[in-house]
Design an enzyme around this catalytic site. Structure first.
Site: not given
Ligand code: RB5
Length: 147
Positions: A10, A66, A68, A99, A134
């Site tokens: 994203d 993204c 996180t 694994h 595994h």
């Molecule tokens: C975008 O602001 C953020 O929510 C997205 O990049 C991501 O971290 C979602 O999991």
């Protein structure tokens, strides 16, 4: 046969994704980039689902970036045969392959820097599934009602 890495991000992951594409190319991967192609605000599931569909069809391994790595992994793991792992360290990335037979790596561009992200990607791409005990465990991931 050329190794393919299907990549998506994203807006939060766009810049890091571009850097990681270069890393993967240096390792001999052909890149299939489903987007996004700018820093304009987007919805991460749109890209996660596209990458996951391609991985589910056996087109290659996947990379999703993204903010996180969490939202990308949640969406990707809805697809049959997709095992997406959100990783923030090198050891986890290698073990996710060895694994868990992970086939999609999810990274958080707001959590880790580009140097660590590159090393995590290299560990993921250079590790392989060990099989053996595994195999049974990975198979059970697909059987939530049978335990
Ligand atoms: C975008 O602001 C953020 O929510 C997205 O990049 C991501 O971290 C979602 O999991």
């Amino acid at each position: 046969m050329a190794k393919t890495l299907i990549v998506g991000s994203d807006h939060a992951g766009f810049a890091l994704k571009k850097e990681l594409c270069d890393v993967a190319r240096e390792l001999g991967y052909e890149i299939e980039d489903v987007g996004t192609h700018s820093t304009g605000s987007t919805d991460y599931p749109d890209y996660s689902h596209q990458v996951a569909k391609a991985v589910s069809c056996g087109e290659g391994l996947g990379l999703l970036v993204c903010g996180t790595g969490v939202g990308m992994s949640m969406a990707a793991n809805r697809h049959p045969g997709v095992r997406a792992a959100a990783c923030g360290d090198i050891y986890t990335a290698a073990m996710a392959r060895r694994h868990n037979d992970a086939n999609v790596l999810c990274l958080g561009a707001r959590v880790i820097g580009p140097g660590l992200a590159a090393e995590i990607l290299k560990a993921f791409l250079s590790s392989s599934f060990e099989g053996g005990r595994h195999e049974r465990r990975v198979h059970k991931i697909e059987l939530p009602d049978e335990s």
